[in-house]
Design a protein around this motif. Structure first.
Motif, mmCIF file in Angstrom:
data_model
loop_
_atom_site.group_PDB
_atom_site.id
_atom_site.type_symbol
_atom_site.label_atom_id
_atom_site.label_comp_id
_atom_site.label_asym_id
_atom_site.label_seq_id
_atom_site.Cartn_x
_atom_site.Cartn_y
_atom_site.Cartn_z
ATOM 1 N N GLU A 50 -6.798 2.205 10.312
ATOM 2 C CA GLU A 50 -5.819 2.412 9.243
ATOM 3 C C GLU A 50 -4.632 3.238 9.723
ATOM 4 O O GLU A 50 -3.480 2.946 9.384
ATOM 5 C CB GLU A 50 -6.475 3.102 8.047
ATOM 6 C CG GLU A 50 -7.374 2.181 7.255
ATOM 7 C CD GLU A 50 -7.881 2.836 5.989
ATOM 8 O OE1 GLU A 50 -7.097 3.566 5.338
ATOM 9 O OE2 GLU A 50 -9.045 2.624 5.657
ATOM 10 N N GLU A 109 -2.405 1.093 11.786
ATOM 11 C CA GLU A 109 -1.633 0.208 10.914
ATOM 12 C C GLU A 109 -0.490 0.975 10.236
ATOM 13 O O GLU A 109 0.615 0.442 10.088
ATOM 14 C CB GLU A 109 -2.543 -0.441 9.880
ATOM 15 C CG GLU A 109 -3.496 -1.448 10.489
ATOM 16 C CD GLU A 109 -4.559 -1.945 9.526
ATOM 17 O OE1 GLU A 109 -4.508 -1.596 8.319
ATOM 18 O OE2 GLU A 109 -5.453 -2.677 9.976
ATOM 19 N N ASP A 110 -0.752 2.219 9.833
ATOM 20 C CA ASP A 110 0.303 3.063 9.255
ATOM 21 C C ASP A 110 1.431 3.264 10.258
ATOM 22 O O ASP A 110 2.613 3.175 9.899
ATOM 23 C CB ASP A 110 -0.246 4.435 8.859
ATOM 24 C CG ASP A 110 -1.113 4.407 7.615
ATOM 25 O OD1 ASP A 110 -1.252 3.337 6.993
ATOM 26 O OD2 ASP A 110 -1.665 5.480 7.276
ATOM 27 N N ARG A 118 5.470 9.638 11.468
ATOM 28 C CA ARG A 118 4.866 8.987 12.632
ATOM 29 C C ARG A 118 4.170 9.998 13.534
ATOM 30 O O ARG A 118 3.051 9.760 13.991
ATOM 31 C CB ARG A 118 5.922 8.215 13.418
ATOM 32 C CG ARG A 118 5.359 7.527 14.649
ATOM 33 C CD ARG A 118 6.370 6.686 15.352
ATOM 34 N NE ARG A 118 7.545 7.484 15.714
ATOM 35 C CZ ARG A 118 8.573 7.005 16.388
ATOM 36 N NH1 ARG A 118 8.601 5.748 16.768
ATOM 37 N NH2 ARG A 118 9.594 7.778 16.682
ATOM 38 N N ASN A 161 0.843 -1.190 0.000
ATOM 39 C CA ASN A 161 0.000 0.000 0.000
ATOM 40 C C ASN A 161 0.885 1.250 0.000
ATOM 41 O O ASN A 161 2.112 1.174 0.056
ATOM 42 C CB ASN A 161 -0.990 -0.011 1.163
ATOM 43 C CG ASN A 161 -0.328 0.059 2.520
ATOM 44 O OD1 ASN A 161 0.792 0.525 2.659
ATOM 45 N ND2 ASN A 161 -1.031 -0.394 3.522
ATOM 46 N N ARG A 217 0.887 11.075 11.995
ATOM 47 C CA ARG A 217 -0.149 10.044 12.130
ATOM 48 C C ARG A 217 -0.660 9.995 13.574
ATOM 49 O O ARG A 217 -1.858 9.849 13.810
ATOM 50 C CB ARG A 217 0.391 8.672 11.725
ATOM 51 C CG ARG A 217 0.641 8.489 10.241
ATOM 52 C CD ARG A 217 -0.658 8.540 9.469
ATOM 53 N NE ARG A 217 -0.541 8.047 8.129
ATOM 54 C CZ ARG A 217 -0.128 8.751 7.079
ATOM 55 N NH1 ARG A 217 0.266 9.991 7.241
ATOM 56 N NH2 ARG A 217 -0.092 8.229 5.873
ATOM 57 N N ILE A 233 1.543 3.696 2.153
ATOM 58 C CA ILE A 233 2.422 3.989 3.287
ATOM 59 C C ILE A 233 3.643 3.077 3.271
ATOM 60 O O ILE A 233 4.750 3.508 3.606
ATOM 61 C CB ILE A 233 1.660 3.926 4.637
ATOM 62 C CG1 ILE A 233 2.465 4.607 5.746
ATOM 63 C CG2 ILE A 233 1.328 2.516 5.017
ATOM 64 C CD1 ILE A 233 2.569 6.085 5.614
ATOM 65 N N GLU A 234 3.464 1.823 2.853
ATOM 66 C CA GLU A 234 4.610 0.921 2.774
ATOM 67 C C GLU A 234 5.619 1.408 1.737
ATOM 68 O O GLU A 234 6.826 1.346 1.965
ATOM 69 C CB GLU A 234 4.143 -0.495 2.438
ATOM 70 C CG GLU A 234 3.382 -1.152 3.564
ATOM 71 C CD GLU A 234 2.738 -2.464 3.169
ATOM 72 O OE1 GLU A 234 2.530 -2.702 1.942
ATOM 73 O OE2 GLU A 234 2.407 -3.241 4.069
#
Length: 70
Positions: free
Chosen positions: A49, A52-53, A25, A3, A28, A5-6
């Motif tokens: 989400e 998870e990010d 970070r 995805n 987020r 962010i990865e």
């Protein structure tokens, strides 16, 4: 397929850009705090989400920490 962010985190890890990962970070985390403070809206899916990010970002930071010790 990774995805977004990865892909972003992988790019920052390849560039060895710890500051960018720290900023990502923090952004987020701030977003999560702001969403948790909202009332009258169901933000659970969005918060999931974001969490998870944050995990993906922390994995990237750990990779940088591992690279620094070798």
């Amino acid at each position: 397929m990774p995805n977004a962010i990865e892909l972003i985190v992988n790019g920052y890890v390849r560039l060895n850009d710890r500051a960018a990962l720290d900023d990502l970070r923090m952004q987020r985390r701030k977003l999560a705090v702001d969403l948790k403070a909202r009332t009258g809206f169901d933000c659970r899916a969005t918060l999931q989400e974001i969490e998870e990010d944050i995990i993906v970002i922390e994995i990237g930071l750990a990779q940088l920490d591992g690279a620094a010790t070798t």
